[in-house]
Design an enzyme around this catalytic site. Structure first.
Site, mmCIF file in Angstrom:
data_model
loop_
_atom_site.group_PDB
_atom_site.id
_atom_site.type_symbol
_atom_site.label_atom_id
_atom_site.label_comp_id
_atom_site.label_asym_id
_atom_site.label_seq_id
_atom_site.Cartn_x
_atom_site.Cartn_y
_atom_site.Cartn_z
ATOM 1 C CG HIS A 158 -2.056 0.800 1.154
ATOM 2 N ND1 HIS A 158 -1.862 2.219 1.349
ATOM 3 C CD2 HIS A 158 -3.324 0.604 0.784
ATOM 4 C CE1 HIS A 158 -3.184 2.953 1.123
ATOM 5 N NE2 HIS A 158 -4.236 1.862 0.879
ATOM 6 C CG ASP B 136 -8.650 -4.287 -2.942
ATOM 7 O OD1 ASP B 136 -7.651 -3.290 -3.427
ATOM 8 O OD2 ASP B 136 -9.387 -4.010 -2.824
HETATM 9 C C1 SDX Z 1 -6.200 0.173 -3.011
HETATM 10 O O1 SDX Z 1 -4.250 4.571 -1.909
HETATM 11 C C2 SDX Z 1 -5.361 4.090 -1.394
HETATM 12 O O2 SDX Z 1 -5.873 4.392 -0.319
HETATM 13 C C3 SDX Z 1 -5.940 2.851 -1.996
HETATM 14 C C4 SDX Z 1 -7.007 2.023 -1.575
HETATM 15 C C5 SDX Z 1 -8.128 2.745 -1.248
HETATM 16 O O3 SDX Z 1 -8.839 2.489 -0.049
HETATM 17 O O4 SDX Z 1 -8.701 3.542 -2.065
HETATM 18 O O5 SDX Z 1 -6.348 1.606 -0.138
HETATM 19 C C6 SDX Z 1 -7.553 0.682 -2.183
HETATM 20 O O6 SDX Z 1 -5.777 0.550 -4.147
HETATM 21 C C7 SDX Z 1 -5.300 -0.694 -2.314
HETATM 22 C C8 SDX Z 1 -4.182 -1.525 -3.079
HETATM 23 C C9 SDX Z 1 -4.723 -2.410 -4.045
HETATM 24 N N1 SDX Z 1 -3.434 -2.819 -5.017
HETATM 25 C C10 SDX Z 1 -3.056 -3.996 -4.849
HETATM 26 O O7 SDX Z 1 -3.046 -4.801 -4.152
HETATM 27 C C11 SDX Z 1 -2.140 -4.267 -6.021
HETATM 28 C C12 SDX Z 1 -0.637 -4.670 -5.396
HETATM 29 N N2 SDX Z 1 -0.105 -3.796 -4.973
HETATM 30 C C13 SDX Z 1 1.119 -2.854 -5.359
HETATM 31 O O8 SDX Z 1 0.875 -2.626 -6.843
HETATM 32 C C14 SDX Z 1 1.571 -1.557 -4.652
HETATM 33 O O9 SDX Z 1 1.663 -2.069 -3.416
HETATM 34 C C15 SDX Z 1 0.753 -0.358 -4.764
HETATM 35 C C16 SDX Z 1 0.107 -0.026 -6.034
HETATM 36 C C17 SDX Z 1 -0.479 -0.648 -3.759
HETATM 37 C C18 SDX Z 1 1.296 0.578 -4.100
HETATM 38 O O10 SDX Z 1 2.484 1.095 -4.816
HETATM 39 P P1 SDX Z 1 3.701 1.776 -4.451
HETATM 40 O O11 SDX Z 1 3.320 2.702 -3.327
HETATM 41 O O12 SDX Z 1 3.968 2.997 -5.805
HETATM 42 O O13 SDX Z 1 4.798 1.171 -4.116
HETATM 43 P P2 SDX Z 1 5.907 0.543 -5.230
HETATM 44 O O14 SDX Z 1 5.118 -0.131 -6.135
HETATM 45 O O15 SDX Z 1 6.673 1.392 -5.474
HETATM 46 O O16 SDX Z 1 6.509 -0.648 -4.463
HETATM 47 C C19 SDX Z 1 7.782 -0.593 -3.644
HETATM 48 C C20 SDX Z 1 8.350 -1.861 -3.704
HETATM 49 C C21 SDX Z 1 8.769 -2.259 -4.871
HETATM 50 O O17 SDX Z 1 9.976 -3.011 -4.930
HETATM 51 P P3 SDX Z 1 11.588 -2.314 -5.130
HETATM 52 O O18 SDX Z 1 11.204 -1.429 -6.215
HETATM 53 O O19 SDX Z 1 11.686 -1.474 -3.793
HETATM 54 O O20 SDX Z 1 12.354 -3.389 -5.194
HETATM 55 O O21 SDX Z 1 7.566 -3.027 -3.092
HETATM 56 C C22 SDX Z 1 7.380 -3.771 -4.031
HETATM 57 C C23 SDX Z 1 7.834 -3.115 -5.469
HETATM 58 O O22 SDX Z 1 8.053 -4.144 -6.363
HETATM 59 N N3 SDX Z 1 5.885 -4.267 -4.182
HETATM 60 C C24 SDX Z 1 5.489 -5.444 -4.244
HETATM 61 C C25 SDX Z 1 4.197 -5.298 -4.176
HETATM 62 N N4 SDX Z 1 3.874 -4.145 -3.734
HETATM 63 C C26 SDX Z 1 4.990 -3.549 -3.959
HETATM 64 N N5 SDX Z 1 6.244 -6.558 -4.408
HETATM 65 C C27 SDX Z 1 5.373 -7.636 -4.553
HETATM 66 N N6 SDX Z 1 4.179 -7.661 -4.348
HETATM 67 C C28 SDX Z 1 3.242 -6.446 -4.136
HETATM 68 N N7 SDX Z 1 1.911 -6.829 -4.065
#
Ligand code: SDX
Length: 426
Positions: A305, A362
């Protein structure tokens, strides 16, 4: 605490006021940064940028705290109805009995949708994703209520229409996908029972709302009702800041929510869990794949998140509710155990610990929706029904605060000035 921040650049120092909110969050107010320094800021994904001041929702990502208008999500989920929470978010206070009765009655009287909307609906392919239908029909509402475009018009009537008609519209896709006739709302049912009846009633038999199902849905809708400046809410505020009408702003929010990185993740989670089950249920294999996302391209949906670097408090409540609801309904869904196994494996893995990746809202919600009989492609529609009061509240606050039109800056990195060359000479 100092009430200004000092910035020194190109040998000159500048001061910017510090703003502190009621929960002691602090911000540098850089409203005049470019005028004073000639610089703008860069912040991809707005990870460090506050878009506004808001009195609606407070969340603390480190502590895992979520409050609507000062009430904890835990209390509201346990004690309130979804419509009470909708009223709280939109109007700022929990309603008195009289206010609630008027609000509920107003919504009840607007649940019918103009039959001409059905002609638009009938134009969609039968397998259209319900989110594409929902965003289109909500946008179409601005054609049926054109006074909504007059930014001086009182939004209350449109607020009630949206809250009343979204559930009705949402059920059409599901009924049509089954080849069943759509149901009309019934004024003798409460908000959630009405939705369930429109979703599951058949003309050939009496449909009785299961109180366990209704209560589970009440909790899920409350938990999704608002979440401060997330992607879809920021979209609603940005579109509304141009003085576009409420229906068009909400339609844009529905489209933003559909993305798999945002609300669309609840559908992705169930599809991911099903794939893991079909592949033998080896959660460790999928945790490893997620850790090597750059090569595997696999992402653990429902994890991570932007703000929560601790457990998403909603995920805690939903995880507990999943056990409770499936137990009461006598549903034994193997993907629940796979989800728990995946969570356990991830939370003990250095990659996830280091990046503070926890289950988000989710991760478990789809397991409950499925137990309630809601099909996977309707999960994000459920998220939209829950989030609607939050979107409305944020849009209303943006308008009342007379926020300026949203228009971010950029740093240009393209070609510098060059002469046009006719096609013969290229
Ligand atoms: C919602 O914002 C809100 O409030 C949203 C929400 C709401 O109520 O409105 O809470 C609802 O959208 C919840 C999120 C649902 N999405 C997912 O479950 C999709 C999977 N999650 C990711 O795509 C990610 O965690 C996000 C999109 C939620 C957040 O992305 P960020 O903050 O841009 O973080 P990032 O992608 O830069 O990740 C940081 C690191 C990365 O690794 P490095 O580059 O440091 O090596 O964490 C890793 C990412 O690769 N990472 C994950 C991961 N999420 C982040 N690795 C594996 N699996 C994951 N799910």
């Amino acid at each position: 605490m100092a009430n200004t921040a000092e910035l020194t650049v190109d040998g000159k120092s500048y001061e910017f006021p510090i703003f502190e909110g009621t929960e002691h969050e602090k911000a540098f107010d850089i409203s005049n940064l470019r005028d004073q320094t000639g610089y703008v800021t860069l912040d991809r994904g707005y990870k460090n940028t506050g878009a506004t001041k808001s009195a609606i929702t407070f969340l603390d990502g480190e502590q895992g705290i979520l409050q609507y208008r000062g009430y904890s999500i835990e209390e509201l989920a346990a004690k309130a109805s979804f419509l009470e929470v909708a009223y709280l978010l939109i109007y700022g206070e929990l309603p008195t009995k009289e206010q609630y009765s008027t609000f509920e009655d107003s919504i009840r009287r607007h649940t019918l949708v103009n039959e001409d909307m059905r002609k638009i609906f009938d134009g969609f392919p039968v397998n259209a994703h319900p989110m594409s239908v929902l965003s289109s029909l909500v946008s179409a509402m601005s054609a049926f209520y054109p006074d909504s475009q007059d930014e001086k018009s009182d939004p209350d009537g449109h607020i009630i229409r949206l809250l009343a008609k979204l559930p009705t519209i949402a059920t059409w896709s599901y009924k049509r996908s089954l080849g069943h006739p759509v149901n009309y709302p019934k004024n003798n049912l409460d908000y959630i029972s009405n939705f369930l009846n429109m979703m599951f009633a058949l003309p050939v038999e009496e449909y009785k709302v299961d109180p366990v199902v209704a209560e589970a849905l009440n909790v899920l809708l409350i938990l999704h009702a608002d979440h401060e400046q997330n992607c879809s809410t920021s979209t609603v505020r940005l579109v509304g800041s141009s003085q576009a009408n409420l229906y068009s702003s909400i339609s844009a929010g529905i489209s933003a929510l559909w993305g798999p990185l945002h609300g669309g993740a609840n559908q992705e989670v169930i599809e991911m869990l099903e794939a893991i089950k079909a592949d033998g249920g080896d959660v460790g294999k999928y945790v490893d794949m997620a850790k090597n996302a750059k090569t595997t391209g696999f992402r653990l949906f429902g994890f991570g998140h932007r703000v929560y670097k601790n457990f998403d408090p909603r995920a805690r409540i939903i995880k507990k509710a999943a056990d409770d609801v499936l137990g009461k309904l006598g549903v034994n869904d193997p993907v629940l155990e796979i989800a728990k196994g995946l969570e356990e494996a991830a939370l003990h893995d250095e990659y996830f610990i280091q990046r503070k990746l926890y289950p988000n809202v989710d991760f478990y919600s789809g397991i409950i929706y499925r137990a309630l009989g809601i099909p996977t492609n309707m999960f994000t529609v459920m998220f939209a029904i829950g989030r609607l009061p939050g979107w409305i509240a944020q849009w209303k606050e943006m308008r009342e605060q007379k926020e300026p039109i949203g228009r971010p800056r950029q740093i240009y990195t393209g070609a510098t000035l060059r002469k046009f060359v006719s096609i013969e000479n290229r």
